[in-house]
Design an enzyme around this catalytic site. Structure first.
Site, PDB file in Angstrom:
ATOM      1  N   GLN A   1       0.956  -1.209  -0.087  1.00 11.36           N
ATOM      2  CA  GLN A   1       0.124  -0.062  -0.036  1.00 11.36           C
ATOM      3  C   GLN A   1       0.985   1.311   0.059  1.00 11.36           C
ATOM      4  OE1 GLN A   1      -3.149   0.178  -0.259  1.00 11.36           O
ATOM      5  NE2 GLN A   1      -3.846  -2.041  -0.152  1.00 11.36           N
TER       6      GLN A   1
ATOM      7  N   ASN B   1      -1.928  -8.031   4.094  1.00 12.54           N
ATOM      8  CA  ASN B   1      -2.253  -6.663   4.936  1.00 12.54           C
ATOM      9  C   ASN B   1      -3.432  -6.658   5.539  1.00 12.54           C
ATOM     10  OD1 ASN B   1      -1.687  -3.707   4.881  1.00 12.54           O
ATOM     11  ND2 ASN B   1      -3.552  -3.680   3.531  1.00 12.54           N
TER      12      ASN B   1
ATOM     13  N   GLU C   1      -3.471 -15.691  -2.679  1.00 14.92           N
ATOM     14  CA  GLU C   1      -2.605 -14.938  -3.374  1.00 14.92           C
ATOM     15  C   GLU C   1      -1.690 -15.689  -4.451  1.00 14.92           C
ATOM     16  OE1 GLU C   1      -0.684 -12.001  -5.102  1.00 14.92           O
ATOM     17  OE2 GLU C   1      -2.170 -11.691  -3.500  1.00 14.92           O
TER      18      GLU C   1
ATOM     19  N   ASP D   1     -10.169  -7.410  -2.580  1.00 12.46           N
ATOM     20  CA  ASP D   1      -9.397  -6.213  -2.941  1.00 12.46           C
ATOM     21  C   ASP D   1      -8.727  -6.284  -4.203  1.00 12.46           C
ATOM     22  OD1 ASP D   1      -8.020  -3.796  -2.740  1.00 12.46           O
ATOM     23  OD2 ASP D   1      -6.612  -4.298  -1.330  1.00 12.46           O
TER      24      ASP D   1
ATOM     25  N   CYS E   1      -9.761  -0.060  -5.727  1.00 13.65           N
ATOM     26  CA  CYS E   1      -8.956   1.199  -6.162  1.00 13.65           C
ATOM     27  C   CYS E   1      -9.485   2.017  -7.633  1.00 13.65           C
ATOM     28  CB  CYS E   1      -7.517   0.834  -6.328  1.00 13.65           C
ATOM     29  SG  CYS E   1      -7.109  -0.569  -7.685  1.00 13.65           S
TER      30      CYS E   1
ATOM     31  N   GLU F   1      -9.678   5.700  -3.997  1.00 14.12           N
ATOM     32  CA  GLU F   1      -9.945   4.250  -3.317  1.00 14.12           C
ATOM     33  C   GLU F   1     -11.036   4.342  -2.399  1.00 14.12           C
ATOM     34  OE1 GLU F   1      -7.340   0.616  -1.884  1.00 14.12           O
ATOM     35  OE2 GLU F   1      -6.832   2.445  -3.267  1.00 14.12           O
TER      36      GLU F   1
END
Length: 366
Positions: free
Chosen positions: A190, A223, A239, A299, A324, A358
């Protein structure tokens, strides 16, 4: 705005414009007024990349004007952390008159933390040799003698030289607890640490009464997974990028968290596994049916959710979506709003003085 000047006097106006724009975009799906989270007005970016310009004996950082593509000399960069600004001057001073470090150098990347650690990557159009390593080691030692906690990396085609390590460890205070995050050079982190803290605390607040387990897609270095773990019985997260998965595994251990499981696979692959379309060796030993995931957290990249993942997330009573790119969020909401309603809406000013926004939404099943 120029790289060396931030229109801080315009901060409130640019934020108000974003609030109005987001509210207008979200009007077909929600009448909520966005909860607004402000950024520091300067020194908010924890990472930055610059091209280098060789001008006779002079050497300096440059950026390119987005409209005209013309070069802009950048000696200070008030959007970036104080540490990046200090390092920019120190790196130029250390490299300018050193042939081994300067020759064919075309870019410098900076990654810093609120805990005042830094990784600086030097990118070259040449083969890196022992002479480069010796010169880089001397520069690193000189920087450390100035009190800078810095690690240097050299990069060239198919080459990466770490003088000691390619990561730094961030420590963020999140809702009364400090969380350690390993951040690896050349992996996503980030950019706005102060805003990241506010996003994590908002996500914690909107999920505080959660039941069951959490499924997270696109977890990066963990995160959100690590912060949200305290609100759920268990967290199952996916991920695809190897360095991010390795960092996430380290972060789980460093924070003594025992209820987070990371799987290295793409969101699209996980959707296939959940739907029984394919079996994956990476899921051996993990019984997906044991997880009682009542909340799913996404996200996604700027492109948003693909159509198959849209369908998959609709099966969950609650969807927490950090975006985003509100345009692709709204595109996804055209489908998701058929089964869910928007119960919370937030604007995070991650990118001040730009048109980028965002935002976060909590969706609950109808």
């Amino acid at each position: 705005m120029t790289p060396e000047h931030l229109p801080t006097e315009q901060y409130e106006a640019q934020l108000a414009e974003k609030v109005a724009r987001l509210q207008s975009m979200m009007a077909p799906f929600s009448g909520l007024v966005p909860e607004v989270f402000r950024s520091p007005v300067s020194h908010y970016r924890m990472r930055a990349e610059f091209r280098l310009w060789h001008d006779g004996d002079d050497l300096y950082h440059i950026m390119f004007d987005q409209q005209t593509k013309s070069r802009i000399r950048v000696d200070t960069f008030p959007a970036a952390s104080q540490l990046i600004n200090t390092l920019m001057k120190a790196m130029i001073a250390g490299v300018r008159d050193n042939h081994a470090l300067r020759h064919k150098l075309f870019q410098i990347d900076y990654l810093t933390t609120l805990s005042n650690q830094a990784v600086v990557s030097l990118l070259y159009h040449k083969k890196l040799d022992e002479e480069w390593r010796e010169a880089a080691t001397a520069l690193r030692d000189a920087l450390r003698a100035q009190g800078l906690n810095v690690h240097l990396i050299g990069r060239a085609t198919k080459t990466k030289i770490e003088l000691d390590q390619d990561y730094i460890d961030e420590r963020l205070p999140v809702a009364g607890k400090e969380i350690i995050y390993r951040q690896v050079e050349n992996s996503f982190t980030q950019p706005n640490a102060a805003m990241n803290i506010q996003m994590l605390e908002w996500a914690l607040e909107v999920t505080k009464d959660s039941k069951g387990d959490l499924l997270e897609l696109y977890c990066g270095n963990g995160n959100f997974s690590l912060a949200l773990a305290r609100n759920f019985n268990r967290v199952l997260a996916t991920e695809i990028a190897k360095p991010s998965v390795a960092a996430a595994q380290y972060n789980i251990a460093a924070n003594h968290i025992d209820n987070v499981q990371i799987i290295r696979m793409a969101a699209e692959e996980f959707t296939q596994a959940m739907n029984g379309v394919r079996e994956f060796n990476r899921l051996q030993g993990i019984d997906l049916k044991r997880y009682q995931c009542e909340t799913i957290f996404v996200d996604p990249p700027r492109s948003g959710l693909d159509s198959e993942t849209e369908k998959m997330v609709q099966a969950y009573p609650r969807i927490l979506y950090i975006s985003c790119n509100p345009e692709t969020l709204c595109k996804n909401l055209e489908t998701l709003s058929q089964t869910h309603t928007v119960s919370r809406l937030a604007l995070f000013d991650q990118f001040p003085y730009t048109h980028h926004m965002e935002c976060g939404v909590l969706l609950t099943a109808r």
